[in-house]
Scaffold this motif. Structure first.
Motif, PDB file in Angstrom:
ATOM      1  N   VAL A  30       7.913   7.982   6.376  1.00  0.00           N
ATOM      2  CA  VAL A  30       7.225   6.737   6.010  1.00  0.00           C
ATOM      3  C   VAL A  30       6.058   6.979   5.062  1.00  0.00           C
ATOM      4  O   VAL A  30       5.587   6.047   4.410  1.00  0.00           O
ATOM      5  CB  VAL A  30       6.738   5.982   7.261  1.00  0.00           C
ATOM      6  CG1 VAL A  30       7.926   5.517   8.096  1.00  0.00           C
ATOM      7  CG2 VAL A  30       5.799   6.850   8.105  1.00  0.00           C
ATOM      8  N   ALA A  31       5.585   8.228   4.971  1.00  0.00           N
ATOM      9  CA  ALA A  31       4.462   8.514   4.074  1.00  0.00           C
ATOM     10  C   ALA A  31       4.297  10.012   3.881  1.00  0.00           C
ATOM     11  O   ALA A  31       4.749  10.812   4.702  1.00  0.00           O
ATOM     12  CB  ALA A  31       3.160   7.931   4.618  1.00  0.00           C
ATOM     13  N   GLU A  32       3.651  10.367   2.768  1.00  0.00           N
ATOM     14  CA  GLU A  32       3.286  11.749   2.481  1.00  0.00           C
ATOM     15  C   GLU A  32       1.782  11.820   2.243  1.00  0.00           C
ATOM     16  O   GLU A  32       1.182  10.864   1.739  1.00  0.00           O
ATOM     17  CB  GLU A  32       4.012  12.257   1.237  1.00  0.00           C
ATOM     18  CG  GLU A  32       5.522  12.269   1.337  1.00  0.00           C
ATOM     19  CD  GLU A  32       6.179  12.684   0.025  1.00  0.00           C
ATOM     20  OE1 GLU A  32       5.488  13.306  -0.814  1.00  0.00           O
ATOM     21  OE2 GLU A  32       7.364  12.374  -0.167  1.00  0.00           O
ATOM     22  N   ALA A  33       1.181  12.954   2.612  1.00  0.00           N
ATOM     23  CA  ALA A  33      -0.249  13.154   2.386  1.00  0.00           C
ATOM     24  C   ALA A  33      -0.465  14.573   1.883  1.00  0.00           C
ATOM     25  O   ALA A  33       0.234  15.499   2.301  1.00  0.00           O
ATOM     26  CB  ALA A  33      -1.039  12.922   3.670  1.00  0.00           C
ATOM     27  N   LYS A  34      -1.445  14.737   1.007  1.00  0.00           N
ATOM     28  CA  LYS A  34      -1.731  16.071   0.436  1.00  0.00           C
ATOM     29  C   LYS A  34      -2.692  16.874   1.300  1.00  0.00           C
ATOM     30  O   LYS A  34      -2.884  18.060   1.081  1.00  0.00           O
ATOM     31  CB  LYS A  34      -2.305  15.923  -0.979  1.00  0.00           C
ATOM     32  CG  LYS A  34      -1.337  15.312  -1.984  1.00  0.00           C
ATOM     33  CD  LYS A  34      -1.850  15.417  -3.415  1.00  0.00           C
ATOM     34  CE  LYS A  34      -3.100  14.554  -3.617  1.00  0.00           C
ATOM     35  NZ  LYS A  34      -2.798  13.113  -3.534  1.00  0.00           N
ATOM     36  N   ASN A  35      -3.313  16.215   2.272  1.00  0.00           N
ATOM     37  CA  ASN A  35      -4.244  16.897   3.172  1.00  0.00           C
ATOM     38  C   ASN A  35      -4.434  16.051   4.422  1.00  0.00           C
ATOM     39  O   ASN A  35      -3.950  14.909   4.507  1.00  0.00           O
ATOM     40  CB  ASN A  35      -5.585  17.184   2.487  1.00  0.00           C
ATOM     41  CG  ASN A  35      -6.220  15.919   1.925  1.00  0.00           C
ATOM     42  OD1 ASN A  35      -6.542  14.989   2.661  1.00  0.00           O
ATOM     43  ND2 ASN A  35      -6.387  15.875   0.600  1.00  0.00           N
ATOM     44  N   GLY A  36      -5.179  16.605   5.375  1.00  0.00           N
ATOM     45  CA  GLY A  36      -5.378  15.902   6.632  1.00  0.00           C
ATOM     46  C   GLY A  36      -6.142  14.604   6.498  1.00  0.00           C
ATOM     47  O   GLY A  36      -5.842  13.624   7.189  1.00  0.00           O
ATOM     48  N   ALA A  37      -7.113  14.581   5.602  1.00  0.00           N
ATOM     49  CA  ALA A  37      -7.914  13.368   5.426  1.00  0.00           C
ATOM     50  C   ALA A  37      -7.053  12.200   4.953  1.00  0.00           C
ATOM     51  O   ALA A  37      -7.228  11.058   5.396  1.00  0.00           O
ATOM     52  CB  ALA A  37      -9.043  13.627   4.431  1.00  0.00           C
ATOM     53  N   GLU A  38      -6.112  12.476   4.053  1.00  0.00           N
ATOM     54  CA  GLU A  38      -5.223  11.420   3.586  1.00  0.00           C
ATOM     55  C   GLU A  38      -4.344  10.900   4.721  1.00  0.00           C
ATOM     56  O   GLU A  38      -4.096   9.694   4.832  1.00  0.00           O
ATOM     57  CB  GLU A  38      -4.340  11.929   2.443  1.00  0.00           C
ATOM     58  CG  GLU A  38      -5.059  12.057   1.111  1.00  0.00           C
ATOM     59  CD  GLU A  38      -4.088  12.338  -0.035  1.00  0.00           C
ATOM     60  OE1 GLU A  38      -2.858  12.299   0.193  1.00  0.00           O
ATOM     61  OE2 GLU A  38      -4.573  12.597  -1.148  1.00  0.00           O
ATOM     62  N   ALA A  39      -3.872  11.795   5.557  1.00  0.00           N
ATOM     63  CA  ALA A  39      -3.028  11.382   6.686  1.00  0.00           C
ATOM     64  C   ALA A  39      -3.812  10.499   7.650  1.00  0.00           C
ATOM     65  O   ALA A  39      -3.294   9.479   8.135  1.00  0.00           O
ATOM     66  CB  ALA A  39      -2.490  12.617   7.410  1.00  0.00           C
ATOM     67  N   ILE A  40      -5.060  10.867   7.937  1.00  0.00           N
ATOM     68  CA  ILE A  40      -5.898  10.055   8.825  1.00  0.00           C
ATOM     69  C   ILE A  40      -6.143   8.684   8.212  1.00  0.00           C
ATOM     70  O   ILE A  40      -6.095   7.656   8.904  1.00  0.00           O
ATOM     71  CB  ILE A  40      -7.240  10.764   9.113  1.00  0.00           C
ATOM     72  CG1 ILE A  40      -7.010  12.009   9.974  1.00  0.00           C
ATOM     73  CG2 ILE A  40      -8.221   9.816   9.792  1.00  0.00           C
ATOM     74  CD1 ILE A  40      -6.474  11.738  11.362  1.00  0.00           C
ATOM     75  N   SER A  41      -6.376   8.629   6.909  1.00  0.00           N
ATOM     76  CA  SER A  41      -6.601   7.351   6.231  1.00  0.00           C
ATOM     77  C   SER A  41      -5.384   6.442   6.361  1.00  0.00           C
ATOM     78  O   SER A  41      -5.514   5.236   6.608  1.00  0.00           O
ATOM     79  CB  SER A  41      -6.923   7.579   4.752  1.00  0.00           C
ATOM     80  OG  SER A  41      -8.159   8.244   4.599  1.00  0.00           O
ATOM     81  N   LEU A  42      -4.196   7.011   6.195  1.00  0.00           N
ATOM     82  CA  LEU A  42      -2.970   6.229   6.313  1.00  0.00           C
ATOM     83  C   LEU A  42      -2.838   5.617   7.707  1.00  0.00           C
ATOM     84  O   LEU A  42      -2.510   4.426   7.851  1.00  0.00           O
ATOM     85  CB  LEU A  42      -1.757   7.115   6.015  1.00  0.00           C
ATOM     86  CG  LEU A  42      -1.574   7.559   4.562  1.00  0.00           C
ATOM     87  CD1 LEU A  42      -0.529   8.678   4.486  1.00  0.00           C
ATOM     88  CD2 LEU A  42      -1.135   6.383   3.700  1.00  0.00           C
ATOM     89  N   LEU A  43      -3.110   6.407   8.726  1.00  0.00           N
ATOM     90  CA  LEU A  43      -3.004   5.910  10.099  1.00  0.00           C
ATOM     91  C   LEU A  43      -4.101   4.888  10.397  1.00  0.00           C
ATOM     92  O   LEU A  43      -3.856   3.876  11.064  1.00  0.00           O
ATOM     93  CB  LEU A  43      -3.083   7.078  11.083  1.00  0.00           C
ATOM     94  CG  LEU A  43      -1.864   8.010  11.099  1.00  0.00           C
ATOM     95  CD1 LEU A  43      -2.165   9.293  11.868  1.00  0.00           C
ATOM     96  CD2 LEU A  43      -0.660   7.302  11.725  1.00  0.00           C
ATOM     97  N   THR A  44      -5.294   5.145   9.902  1.00  0.00           N
ATOM     98  CA  THR A  44      -6.407   4.219  10.122  1.00  0.00           C
ATOM     99  C   THR A  44      -6.132   2.865   9.474  1.00  0.00           C
ATOM    100  O   THR A  44      -6.520   1.809   9.998  1.00  0.00           O
ATOM    101  CB  THR A  44      -7.710   4.815   9.558  1.00  0.00           C
ATOM    102  OG1 THR A  44      -7.973   6.078  10.212  1.00  0.00           O
ATOM    103  CG2 THR A  44      -8.890   3.880   9.813  1.00  0.00           C
TER     104      THR A  44
END
Length: 216
Positions: A30-44
């Motif tokens: 459902v999504a890709e992130a280049k780092n952990g911060a991006e992944a947290i932003s997507l979930l938030t």
């Protein structure tokens, strides 16, 4: 359906994982992130996902920090760490942070898919290469233990059952189901045995039990 977020700083690896997983029925990236911060932003921001596949080493926020935050803030999202780093301490750090799985990057596509489905079903998973390596190390290395104190340590029949199930690779919940008791009770047995034997972790506890004939 397993909705997956891939957190990986190398675009070739990230896109390769997406291509592989998208070919598997019931798996959706459902999504890709280049780092952990991006992944947290997507979930938030409200992205709906139930599994995170994350690299260990990433800029801004690494896989350990990401896994720990996801475990705390989004407990419905299970995490699998995917890494080229195969030292035991990284596996321990990952699971202590809340990961449900640890897979090496040279793991086969079939095993990766199996791990994702296994973890999504509520289980834990360590890739077969690491499991074999840890077992070999457990059988050949020794844990420094005071021999006199060892002679005074006794295990109840129920503790021995727990030890045998741990040696078979079962999780605390799986053992609890087998023994018709609670997960917390099983955790209590394990922690008590670790404290009494003076070993560092569950792997060392199993090695201790095998070394001194508590289990075969």
């Amino acid at each position: 359906m397993v909705d997956i977020i891939i957190a990986e700083d190398h675009s070739i690896v990230r896109h390769g994982l997406r291509s592989l997983l998208q070919m598997v029925p019931d798996l959706t990236v459902v999504a890709e992130a280049k780092n952990g911060a991006e992944a947290i932003s997507l979930l938030t921001e409200g992205l709906q996902a139930n599994l995170l596949l994350t690299d260990l080493n990433m800029p801004v926020m690494d896989g350990i920090a990401l896994t720990k935050q996801v475990s705390a803030q989004f407990p419905q999202v299970k995490s699998i760490v995917l890494s080229a780093l195969d030292h035991e301490r990284y596996v321990v750090q990952s699971f202590n942070a809340g990961a449900h799985g640890f897979i090496l990057k040279n793991t086969s596509a079939d095993e990766l898919v199996f791990a994702i489905k296994h973890v999504s079903a509520g289980n834990q998973y360590i890739c077969s290469e690491l499991t074999t390596r840890f077992l070999n190390r457990m059988m050949t290395s020794s844990e420094p233990v005071d021999t006199e104190e060892t002679n005074e340590i006794r295990f109840s029949a129920r503790e021995t059952e727990v030890l045998n199930y741990l040696a078979d690779g079962m999780t605390n919940q799986e053992i609890a189901d087998k023994l018709f008791t609670s997960k917390r009770t099983v955790e209590g047995y394990r922690e008590s045995m670790i404290t009494r034997t003076g070993v560092r972790n569950t792997v060392a506890l199993i090695r201790f039990a095998m070394r001194y004939g508590v289990i075969n």
